[in-house]
Design an enzyme around this catalytic site. Sequence first.
Site, PDB file in Angstrom:
ATOM      1  N   ASP A  27      41.372  33.556  38.187  1.00 46.35           N
ATOM      2  CA  ASP A  27      40.223  34.407  38.494  1.00 46.35           C
ATOM      3  C   ASP A  27      39.167  34.451  37.389  1.00 46.35           C
ATOM      4  O   ASP A  27      39.490  34.677  36.214  1.00 46.35           O
ATOM      5  CB  ASP A  27      40.671  35.853  38.714  1.00 46.35           C
ATOM      6  N   GLU A 209      42.193  42.176  46.408  1.00 51.93           N
ATOM      7  CA  GLU A 209      42.011  41.964  44.971  1.00 51.93           C
ATOM      8  C   GLU A 209      40.534  41.748  44.649  1.00 51.93           C
ATOM      9  O   GLU A 209      39.717  41.467  45.519  1.00 51.93           O
ATOM     10  CB  GLU A 209      42.830  40.751  44.497  1.00 51.93           C
TER      11      GLU A 209
END
Length: 515
Positions: A27, A209
Amino acid sequence: MTAIHAHEDDIFRPAIHYTAKNTWLNDPNGLVYHEGIYHLYYQNNPFGNVWGNMSWGHATSVDLVNWDEQPVAILCDAEEDIYSGSIVIDQYNTSGLGNGTTSPLVAIYTSAYKDSSARRGTQAQSLAWSSDGGYTWTKHQGNPVLDRNSADFRDPKVFRYDGSPGSYWVMVAVEAEEHKVVIYSSDNLRDWHYLSSFGPANATGGVWECPDLFPLPLDGDEEQTKWILTVNLNPGGPNGGSGGQYFVGHFDGVAFTSETTVTDGGSQTDELDAYHWLDWGRDYYAAVSFNNAPDGRRLMVGWMNNWQYGAAIPTWPWRSSMSLVREMSLVTDHGQPRLAQRVADEYRTGNSLSVNTWSALALDEGIRHLHAGAPVEIIEVTFIPESAEEFGLIIRGNGTDGTRIGIRPSTNRLIMDRTSSGNTEFHDAFASTDTAPLKPAPDGSYTLTLFIDHCSVEVFAQNRQVTMTGLIFPGPDSTRLSLYAKRGTATAPSLKVTRPAGPSMRNAEPLVLSR
């Protein structure tokens, strides 16, 4: 700083996408523009090329295209892994963490506590700060600053809000298993107060998320500004595995209200086409935007991989890359507000090694080979459907295999078929034919722009309102570009292929770390 060149065991190293030199990344975190430099932080394993030892890696750029890998920014320790988060410029030192001479950069990240910690098994939000422009970081002694006693409370995106309720910091984070975005406010980045929550809504096929919340003017009209809430989920994406969705609505400084919610999250199989997706491909996840980008631009980056097979992709010694930087805008499409995404203009400002153009190409049934091609190309093409059931491009082909990017006009679908794209055997979930809804233009045409790199393709369709990103792993001799049509004919009025000069992906010498 030295340029990285492909070796026999590194044939998939991207030319125009960022990847770490020899470690794992996932990420993007802490995206911020500060004093002329774009900072890209990211989830990183400094000790290997599989997920683990989560820390914040760091890269910098002055132009969004050429990235320099920096030493690891925030390192995990015996008690915590450093999960996703964001960075703000604390201009007025509201946090009190500054040194009195320069405004600190403050990172807000998720502490994922290990078994050795008294908080083991929980996730909470913590601070670190930098007084040297984001290169060295100190963890706040008062961490964590926000704890819900939850095992799945993570991924804070923080920004400065100025509106009728006042001026303060806002955090959006997730309770991942509950499919909720939780919103907090703070005056000093250290003391946080609950405001509201959003969700479940639309896609809930996996954990939520990496949320983001930002305003954009509708059709360029500042008087019609709306707010966009993005949230990623894994699994449950539109074509399987990881994906990212977004909602358009209003944020009043306290709560986000969506005007594009289709379901309350209860139905997952029948409604996927009706949801708003950041990308319909399998390899665009955890996308977040830069704070403080110049000229009011909303610039976004995603992780170009999928948790289904991410640890198995056949790259060495690095594993995983970032998407190209995308600039976001909000447009009206068939009466609905939708995000339009374009690759940042900076990728087109350099010199080109070559430009090839074709016009009035007739597509008879079968395959029409065009040119030898290259592993890095930008393709712009317009199609007019005739009788063919399907038509499109075969990229990174070798005469028999290749990746098909096609259109099925009878069902208004864009397809990405990578079942014969080269190495597909490394994981049983990789070979796929993915689709997205794609309506023709008013004149019946379809327009696609493709950014092709050594192991990926990013497709932008119909005025950039549908995007599809996929990894591919073709052989080194698979560079041919072809057109095809199935069960009928079609026409390509225009086709342009640009081979960009391409930046060198410059990386620092690997940092030696002790565990």
